[in-house]
Design a protein around this motif. Structure first.
Motif, PDB file in Angstrom:
ATOM      1  N   ASN A 156       0.862  -1.167   0.000  1.00  0.00           N
ATOM      2  CA  ASN A 156       0.000   0.000   0.000  1.00  0.00           C
ATOM      3  C   ASN A 156       0.906   1.228   0.000  1.00  0.00           C
ATOM      4  O   ASN A 156       1.331   1.702   1.044  1.00  0.00           O
ATOM      5  CB  ASN A 156      -0.904  -0.021   1.235  1.00  0.00           C
ATOM      6  N   GLU A 157       1.235   1.718  -1.199  1.00  0.00           N
ATOM      7  CA  GLU A 157       2.156   2.838  -1.325  1.00  0.00           C
ATOM      8  C   GLU A 157       1.389   4.127  -1.564  1.00  0.00           C
ATOM      9  O   GLU A 157       0.340   4.144  -2.205  1.00  0.00           O
ATOM     10  CB  GLU A 157       3.117   2.588  -2.492  1.00  0.00           C
ATOM     11  N   VAL A 158       1.964   5.214  -1.066  1.00  0.00           N
ATOM     12  CA  VAL A 158       1.348   6.532  -1.234  1.00  0.00           C
ATOM     13  C   VAL A 158       1.236   6.878  -2.718  1.00  0.00           C
ATOM     14  O   VAL A 158       0.246   7.453  -3.173  1.00  0.00           O
ATOM     15  CB  VAL A 158       2.172   7.604  -0.481  1.00  0.00           C
ATOM     16  N   SER A 159       2.226   6.506  -3.487  1.00  0.00           N
ATOM     17  CA  SER A 159       2.248   6.871  -4.909  1.00  0.00           C
ATOM     18  C   SER A 159       1.036   6.341  -5.679  1.00  0.00           C
ATOM     19  O   SER A 159       0.627   6.946  -6.667  1.00  0.00           O
ATOM     20  CB  SER A 159       3.539   6.386  -5.564  1.00  0.00           C
ATOM     21  N   SER A 160       0.466   5.270  -5.214  1.00  0.00           N
ATOM     22  CA  SER A 160      -0.689   4.722  -5.923  1.00  0.00           C
ATOM     23  C   SER A 160      -1.949   5.550  -5.687  1.00  0.00           C
ATOM     24  O   SER A 160      -2.953   5.342  -6.355  1.00  0.00           O
ATOM     25  CB  SER A 160      -0.925   3.274  -5.515  1.00  0.00           C
ATOM     26  N   HIS A 161      -1.888   6.497  -4.766  1.00  0.00           N
ATOM     27  CA  HIS A 161      -3.050   7.329  -4.441  1.00  0.00           C
ATOM     28  C   HIS A 161      -2.890   8.783  -4.903  1.00  0.00           C
ATOM     29  O   HIS A 161      -3.763   9.605  -4.627  1.00  0.00           O
ATOM     30  CB  HIS A 161      -3.305   7.316  -2.927  1.00  0.00           C
ATOM     31  N   GLU A 165       0.903  14.850 -11.495  1.00  0.00           N
ATOM     32  CA  GLU A 165       1.499  16.166 -11.222  1.00  0.00           C
ATOM     33  C   GLU A 165       2.092  16.208  -9.804  1.00  0.00           C
ATOM     34  O   GLU A 165       3.213  16.663  -9.609  1.00  0.00           O
ATOM     35  CB  GLU A 165       0.433  17.257 -11.373  1.00  0.00           C
ATOM     36  N   THR A 166       1.363  15.709  -8.827  1.00  0.00           N
ATOM     37  CA  THR A 166       1.840  15.692  -7.442  1.00  0.00           C
ATOM     38  C   THR A 166       3.050  14.772  -7.302  1.00  0.00           C
ATOM     39  O   THR A 166       4.020  15.109  -6.620  1.00  0.00           O
ATOM     40  CB  THR A 166       0.719  15.235  -6.483  1.00  0.00           C
ATOM     41  N   LEU A 167       3.030  13.651  -7.997  1.00  0.00           N
ATOM     42  CA  LEU A 167       4.176  12.737  -7.966  1.00  0.00           C
ATOM     43  C   LEU A 167       5.421  13.402  -8.541  1.00  0.00           C
ATOM     44  O   LEU A 167       6.524  13.248  -8.001  1.00  0.00           O
ATOM     45  CB  LEU A 167       3.864  11.455  -8.740  1.00  0.00           C
ATOM     46  N   ALA A 168       5.245  14.157  -9.608  1.00  0.00           N
ATOM     47  CA  ALA A 168       6.378  14.847 -10.238  1.00  0.00           C
ATOM     48  C   ALA A 168       6.965  15.887  -9.285  1.00  0.00           C
ATOM     49  O   ALA A 168       8.197  16.026  -9.171  1.00  0.00           O
ATOM     50  CB  ALA A 168       5.930  15.505 -11.532  1.00  0.00           C
ATOM     51  N   LYS A 169       6.119  16.641  -8.577  1.00  0.00           N
ATOM     52  CA  LYS A 169       6.589  17.644  -7.616  1.00  0.00           C
ATOM     53  C   LYS A 169       7.337  16.978  -6.473  1.00  0.00           C
ATOM     54  O   LYS A 169       8.410  17.464  -6.049  1.00  0.00           O
ATOM     55  CB  LYS A 169       5.429  18.462  -7.073  1.00  0.00           C
ATOM     56  N   LEU A 170       6.821  15.888  -5.950  1.00  0.00           N
ATOM     57  CA  LEU A 170       7.500  15.171  -4.860  1.00  0.00           C
ATOM     58  C   LEU A 170       8.845  14.618  -5.317  1.00  0.00           C
ATOM     59  O   LEU A 170       9.838  14.665  -4.585  1.00  0.00           O
ATOM     60  CB  LEU A 170       6.600  14.040  -4.339  1.00  0.00           C
ATOM     61  N   ASP A 171       8.905  14.114  -6.540  1.00  0.00           N
ATOM     62  CA  ASP A 171      10.145  13.586  -7.085  1.00  0.00           C
ATOM     63  C   ASP A 171      11.183  14.701  -7.215  1.00  0.00           C
ATOM     64  O   ASP A 171      12.352  14.507  -6.892  1.00  0.00           O
ATOM     65  CB  ASP A 171       9.896  12.907  -8.433  1.00  0.00           C
ATOM     66  N   ALA A 172      10.754  15.882  -7.645  1.00  0.00           N
ATOM     67  CA  ALA A 172      11.648  17.027  -7.772  1.00  0.00           C
ATOM     68  C   ALA A 172      12.177  17.436  -6.397  1.00  0.00           C
ATOM     69  O   ALA A 172      13.378  17.744  -6.237  1.00  0.00           O
ATOM     70  CB  ALA A 172      10.933  18.199  -8.443  1.00  0.00           C
ATOM     71  N   LEU A 173      11.334  17.453  -5.381  1.00  0.00           N
ATOM     72  CA  LEU A 173      11.760  17.794  -4.020  1.00  0.00           C
ATOM     73  C   LEU A 173      12.773  16.777  -3.501  1.00  0.00           C
ATOM     74  O   LEU A 173      13.763  17.123  -2.835  1.00  0.00           O
ATOM     75  CB  LEU A 173      10.565  17.827  -3.064  1.00  0.00           C
ATOM     76  N   ARG A 174      12.536  15.525  -3.794  1.00  0.00           N
ATOM     77  CA  ARG A 174      13.433  14.473  -3.338  1.00  0.00           C
ATOM     78  C   ARG A 174      14.822  14.636  -3.938  1.00  0.00           C
ATOM     79  O   ARG A 174      15.832  14.400  -3.271  1.00  0.00           O
ATOM     80  CB  ARG A 174      12.847  13.107  -3.733  1.00  0.00           C
ATOM     81  N   LYS A 175      14.892  15.074  -5.190  1.00  0.00           N
ATOM     82  CA  LYS A 175      16.169  15.181  -5.895  1.00  0.00           C
ATOM     83  C   LYS A 175      16.925  16.464  -5.567  1.00  0.00           C
ATOM     84  O   LYS A 175      18.080  16.613  -5.907  1.00  0.00           O
ATOM     85  CB  LYS A 175      15.938  15.105  -7.411  1.00  0.00           C
ATOM     86  N   MET A 176      16.240  17.448  -4.895  1.00  0.00           N
ATOM     87  CA  MET A 176      16.871  18.748  -4.610  1.00  0.00           C
ATOM     88  C   MET A 176      17.774  18.655  -3.386  1.00  0.00           C
ATOM     89  O   MET A 176      17.605  19.132  -2.551  1.00  0.00           O
ATOM     90  CB  MET A 176      15.795  19.800  -4.311  1.00  0.00           C
ATOM     91  N   LYS A 177      18.668  18.264  -3.097  1.00  0.00           N
ATOM     92  CA  LYS A 177      19.395  18.215  -1.833  1.00  0.00           C
ATOM     93  C   LYS A 177      20.182  19.435  -1.639  1.00  0.00           C
ATOM     94  O   LYS A 177      20.965  20.024  -1.977  1.00  0.00           O
ATOM     95  CB  LYS A 177      20.217  16.953  -1.735  1.00  0.00           C
TER      96      LYS A 177
END
Length: 177
Positions: A156-161, A165-177
């Motif tokens: 039960n992963e968050v990404s499936s819900h 667009e929201t997934l892309a924003k979260l992915d961008a935040l994850r990659k910004m270190k």
């Protein structure tokens, strides 16, 4: 609606069992420990099988009155009073319960007691035979309930819900270190 089957009554001759089961015979020098161990084993078994359990211990050579300890709603321990044997208590109560329409099982290896019990309309179980029945039940309990890990059917992963667009924003935040 299915009617619940009434609980069966098991009346156990405590000292007879203690003198028959290997793990309890080792404790005969400490009768209090042997009784406590037997009570624990029978309480677990009775709860698992949904039986009414009564364990009877002789107090024949004491000056005490009959003493009953209610362990829980479906399990009690009886210490007979002065001048009464466990056998006489068991016979009387088995007879009374059978007359009330209860299914009664008596656990003892005493041959004379077994004959009286059968005559009263109760079932008899020699102590060693009952020991094997309890061991099988404990093994069944372990196999059916204790050894089976419970895993979720699927992850039960968050990404499936979330939308793309929201997934892309979260992915961008994850990659910004």
């Amino acid at each position: 609606m299915m009617k619940k089957k009434p609980r069966e009554y098991y009346i156990i001759d405590g000292y007879n069992v203690i003198n028959s089961w290997p793990e309890l015979m080792k404790l005969r020098n400490n009768l209090a420990e042997a009784r406590d161990t037997l009570i624990r084993l029978l309480s677990e078994y009775g709860a698992y099988e949904r039986y009414e359990m009564i364990v009877v211990f002789d107090a024949l050579f004491t000056d005490s009155e009959e003493h009953v300890e209610k362990i829980h709603d479906h399990f009690m321990v009886v210490y007979t009073g002065k001048g009464e044997t466990a056998d006489s208590y068991i016979e009387r109560n088995a007879y009374d319960y059978v007359r009330m329409g209860k299914e009664v099982h008596v656990v003892t290896s005493d041959g004379a007691e077994q004959s009286v019990i059968l005559g009263a309309g109760a079932y008899r179980h020699p102590s060693k035979e009952f020991h094997l029945i309890m061991k099988r039940a404990k093994k069944e309990l372990r196999q059916n309930y204790l050894n089976k890990p419970v895993f979720p059917v699927s992850r039960n992963e968050v990404s499936s819900h979330l939308d793309a667009e929201t997934l892309a924003k979260l992915d961008a935040l994850r990659k910004m270190k």
